[in-house]
Motif scaffolding. Structure first.
Motif, PDB file in Angstrom:
ATOM      1  N   VAL A 123       7.693 -20.987  61.630  1.00 11.95           N
ATOM      2  CA  VAL A 123       7.502 -22.413  61.376  1.00 11.95           C
ATOM      3  C   VAL A 123       6.045 -22.750  61.647  1.00 11.95           C
ATOM      4  O   VAL A 123       5.440 -22.232  62.589  1.00 11.95           O
ATOM      5  CB  VAL A 123       8.425 -23.265  62.273  1.00 11.95           C
ATOM      6  N   ALA A 124       5.468 -23.616  60.820  1.00  8.45           N
ATOM      7  CA  ALA A 124       4.074 -24.017  61.016  1.00  8.45           C
ATOM      8  C   ALA A 124       3.921 -25.501  60.738  1.00  8.45           C
ATOM      9  O   ALA A 124       4.525 -26.032  59.800  1.00  8.45           O
ATOM     10  CB  ALA A 124       3.150 -23.217  60.106  1.00  8.45           C
ATOM     11  N   ASP A 125       3.123 -26.154  61.567  1.00 10.41           N
ATOM     12  CA  ASP A 125       2.739 -27.549  61.368  1.00 10.41           C
ATOM     13  C   ASP A 125       1.297 -27.591  60.876  1.00 10.41           C
ATOM     14  O   ASP A 125       0.407 -26.947  61.467  1.00 10.41           O
ATOM     15  CB  ASP A 125       2.862 -28.341  62.669  1.00 10.41           C
ATOM     16  N   LEU A 126       1.074 -28.343  59.805  1.00 14.23           N
ATOM     17  CA  LEU A 126      -0.253 -28.475  59.231  1.00 14.23           C
ATOM     18  C   LEU A 126      -0.508 -29.929  58.873  1.00 14.23           C
ATOM     19  O   LEU A 126       0.428 -30.725  58.783  1.00 14.23           O
ATOM     20  CB  LEU A 126      -0.397 -27.627  57.952  1.00 14.23           C
ATOM     21  N   THR A 127      -1.769 -30.245  58.646  1.00 15.64           N
ATOM     22  CA  THR A 127      -2.145 -31.545  58.110  1.00 15.64           C
ATOM     23  C   THR A 127      -2.897 -31.328  56.810  1.00 15.64           C
ATOM     24  O   THR A 127      -3.865 -30.555  56.770  1.00 15.64           O
ATOM     25  CB  THR A 127      -3.024 -32.340  59.097  1.00 15.64           C
ATOM     26  N   LEU A 128      -2.423 -31.972  55.759  1.00 13.07           N
ATOM     27  CA  LEU A 128      -3.104 -31.935  54.468  1.00 13.07           C
ATOM     28  C   LEU A 128      -4.314 -32.864  54.553  1.00 13.07           C
ATOM     29  O   LEU A 128      -4.171 -34.070  54.798  1.00 13.07           O
ATOM     30  CB  LEU A 128      -2.151 -32.376  53.358  1.00 13.07           C
ATOM     31  N   LEU A 129      -5.504 -32.313  54.375  1.00 16.70           N
ATOM     32  CA  LEU A 129      -6.725 -33.086  54.518  1.00 16.70           C
ATOM     33  C   LEU A 129      -6.973 -33.962  53.291  1.00 16.70           C
ATOM     34  O   LEU A 129      -6.564 -33.623  52.171  1.00 16.70           O
ATOM     35  CB  LEU A 129      -7.918 -32.158  54.746  1.00 16.70           C
ATOM     36  N   GLU A 130      -7.662 -35.060  53.504  1.00 14.02           N
ATOM     37  CA  GLU A 130      -8.042 -35.921  52.393  1.00 14.02           C
ATOM     38  C   GLU A 130      -9.008 -35.175  51.477  1.00 14.02           C
ATOM     39  O   GLU A 130      -9.864 -34.417  51.945  1.00 14.02           O
ATOM     40  CB  GLU A 130      -8.717 -37.192  52.914  1.00 14.02           C
TER      41      GLU A 130
ATOM     42  N   MET B  18       2.520 -34.493  47.363  1.00  8.98           N
ATOM     43  CA  MET B  18       2.787 -34.878  48.745  1.00  8.98           C
ATOM     44  C   MET B  18       1.574 -35.604  49.301  1.00  8.98           C
ATOM     45  O   MET B  18       0.432 -35.210  49.058  1.00  8.98           O
ATOM     46  CB  MET B  18       3.139 -33.657  49.598  1.00  8.98           C
ATOM     47  N   HIS B  19       1.832 -36.689  49.973  1.00  5.51           N
ATOM     48  CA  HIS B  19       0.773 -37.473  50.605  1.00  5.51           C
ATOM     49  C   HIS B  19      -0.347 -37.790  49.614  1.00  5.51           C
ATOM     50  O   HIS B  19      -1.530 -37.737  49.934  1.00  5.51           O
ATOM     51  CB  HIS B  19       0.216 -36.736  51.821  1.00  5.51           C
ATOM     52  N   GLY B  20       0.057 -38.148  48.388  1.00  9.64           N
ATOM     53  CA  GLY B  20      -0.902 -38.587  47.385  1.00  9.64           C
ATOM     54  C   GLY B  20      -1.688 -37.484  46.708  1.00  9.64           C
ATOM     55  O   GLY B  20      -2.629 -37.776  45.954  1.00  9.64           O
ATOM     56  N   GLN B  21      -1.348 -36.217  46.943  1.00 15.16           N
ATOM     57  CA  GLN B  21      -2.069 -35.115  46.320  1.00 15.16           C
ATOM     58  C   GLN B  21      -1.097 -34.131  45.678  1.00 15.16           C
ATOM     59  O   GLN B  21       0.048 -34.002  46.103  1.00 15.16           O
ATOM     60  CB  GLN B  21      -2.913 -34.365  47.363  1.00 15.16           C
ATOM     61  N   GLU B  22      -1.585 -33.411  44.674  1.00 15.29           N
ATOM     62  CA  GLU B  22      -0.820 -32.334  44.074  1.00 15.29           C
ATOM     63  C   GLU B  22      -1.128 -31.047  44.837  1.00 15.29           C
ATOM     64  O   GLU B  22      -2.293 -30.685  45.016  1.00 15.29           O
ATOM     65  CB  GLU B  22      -1.177 -32.172  42.600  1.00 15.29           C
ATOM     66  N   VAL B  23      -0.092 -30.376  45.289  1.00 13.70           N
ATOM     67  CA  VAL B  23      -0.222 -29.195  46.131  1.00 13.70           C
ATOM     68  C   VAL B  23       0.534 -28.037  45.479  1.00 13.70           C
ATOM     69  O   VAL B  23       1.602 -28.226  44.898  1.00 13.70           O
ATOM     70  CB  VAL B  23       0.334 -29.472  47.547  1.00 13.70           C
TER      71      VAL B  23
ATOM     72  N   THR C 125       7.044 -37.059  65.343  1.00 16.96           N
ATOM     73  CA  THR C 125       6.614 -38.350  64.807  1.00 16.96           C
ATOM     74  C   THR C 125       5.411 -38.081  63.920  1.00 16.96           C
ATOM     75  O   THR C 125       4.264 -38.344  64.299  1.00 16.96           O
ATOM     76  CB  THR C 125       6.251 -39.332  65.930  1.00 16.96           C
ATOM     77  N   PRO C 126       5.638 -37.497  62.729  1.00 14.76           N
ATOM     78  CA  PRO C 126       4.519 -37.084  61.890  1.00 14.76           C
ATOM     79  C   PRO C 126       3.715 -38.273  61.392  1.00 14.76           C
ATOM     80  O   PRO C 126       4.248 -39.356  61.139  1.00 14.76           O
ATOM     81  CB  PRO C 126       5.203 -36.356  60.728  1.00 14.76           C
ATOM     82  N   SER C 127       2.413 -38.070  61.268  1.00 17.74           N
ATOM     83  CA  SER C 127       1.531 -39.084  60.712  1.00 17.74           C
ATOM     84  C   SER C 127       1.176 -38.699  59.287  1.00 17.74           C
ATOM     85  O   SER C 127       1.571 -37.646  58.784  1.00 17.74           O
ATOM     86  CB  SER C 127       0.282 -39.219  61.582  1.00 17.74           C
ATOM     87  N   GLU C 128       0.407 -39.542  58.622  1.00 22.74           N
ATOM     88  CA  GLU C 128       0.057 -39.321  57.229  1.00 22.74           C
ATOM     89  C   GLU C 128      -0.634 -37.970  57.058  1.00 22.74           C
ATOM     90  O   GLU C 128      -1.573 -37.642  57.784  1.00 22.74           O
ATOM     91  CB  GLU C 128      -0.872 -40.429  56.743  1.00 22.74           C
ATOM     92  N   GLY C 129      -0.155 -37.189  56.110  1.00 22.75           N
ATOM     93  CA  GLY C 129      -0.729 -35.880  55.835  1.00 22.75           C
ATOM     94  C   GLY C 129      -0.078 -34.741  56.578  1.00 22.75           C
ATOM     95  O   GLY C 129      -0.329 -33.580  56.260  1.00 22.75           O
TER      96      GLY C 129
END
Length: 276
Positions: free
Chosen positions: A246-253, A131-136, A17-21
């Protein structure tokens, strides 16, 4: 960088259940699908990543039965955006690295890496995504094979880092580095990038099983400090001569600079801007 407590990496990923980022990525050397693309596609689907970096991918070779493996895996895994980056031509087609993504690919480019004269060419690809409002920027590579050529891999790492250093975006580097975590080439990456499995890995770390000598870890997900590592796992399923990571990460604001109208406090606690 201060890391928060690790979160569990839930596999299969249907329960996520991923959240924003939040972002799930995978790197996988598929050995040109020699053990069957069905196995490769099934393993990718079971992990449900958002982005997959692939190495040893054939396009229209006789070995692959004329199939464009990057396009075929895109269709079979439900990751609609893909690109293949040729390193060399063989068996009547192309061979190299690839990307699969649920995010549109804004632009793609690649650069050759240094190799010894007459050796197999190597490349690093850069893919820009929103992704999530940012260029990556996502970088994919496959360094020269071990057990020898350590100096060449260090030069390849240096070339990759030089390109990445000029890139101000949040960045991921994924691939088969053909070197262990204590090698010169991988240590060079880790001067500026986070080794996600080393920080948040669960279970066995080895990604390349060997018949006699101990298995080794040569496949990596690396991220700059614009990402928060949350978990990582090696999927010990036989679908290639490598295990995928496999890796789970969160893109920071992004950190925003203070605006000119920002209210600033005086030493006595009174505001000095915007007050009446």
């Amino acid at each position: 960088m201060t890391l928060s407590a690790p979160g569990a990496l839930a596999l299969p990923a249907a329960a996520r259940t991923p959240s924003e980022g939040d972002l799930r990525v995978m790197t996988f050397n598929i050995q040109s699908g020699r053990q069957g693309l069905d196995k490769v596609a099934g393993l990718i689907r079971s992990a449900a990543p958002d982005i997959v970096a692939l190495q040893e991918v054939d396009v229209h070779t006789r070995r692959a039965g004329g199939v464009d493996q990057s396009a075929e895996l895109s269709q079979r895994t439900g990751l609609p955006y893909y690109a293949h980056f040729r390193t060399t031509s063989l068996y009547g087609g192309d061979y190299g690295v690839a990307i699969l993504s649920r995010f549109p690919l804004e632009s793609v480019e690649q650069q050759p890496l240094p190799v010894e004269p007459g050796a197999e060419p190597r490349t690093v690809a850069r893919i820009l995504m929103h992704m999530h409002g940012q260029e990556v920027s996502v970088y994919v590579t496959h360094l020269t094979r071990r057990p020898f050529n350590g100096d060449v891999r260090v030069r390849q790492s240096a070339a990759i880092m030089k390109w990445m250093d000029a890139d101000p975006r949040p960045k991921l580097l994924m691939g088969d580095m053909n070197d262990t975590p204590d090698s010169g080439s991988v240590r060079l990456f880790k001067r500026e990038l986070l080794d996600v499995f080393a920080l948040r890995g669960q279970g066995a770390a080895d990604t390349y099983p060997l018949p006699v000598i101990p298995n080794v870890r040569i496949d990596y997900v690396l991220a700059n400090d614009r990402f928060m590592p949350r978990g990582s796992q090696v999927l010990r399923v036989k679908a290639s001569d490598h295990y995928p990571v496999v890796a789970d990460l969160t893109l920071l604001e992004p950190v925003k600079p203070p605006s000119a109208e920002m209210v600033q406090a005086s030493p006595g606690g009174a505001t000095t801007a915007g007050s009446k």
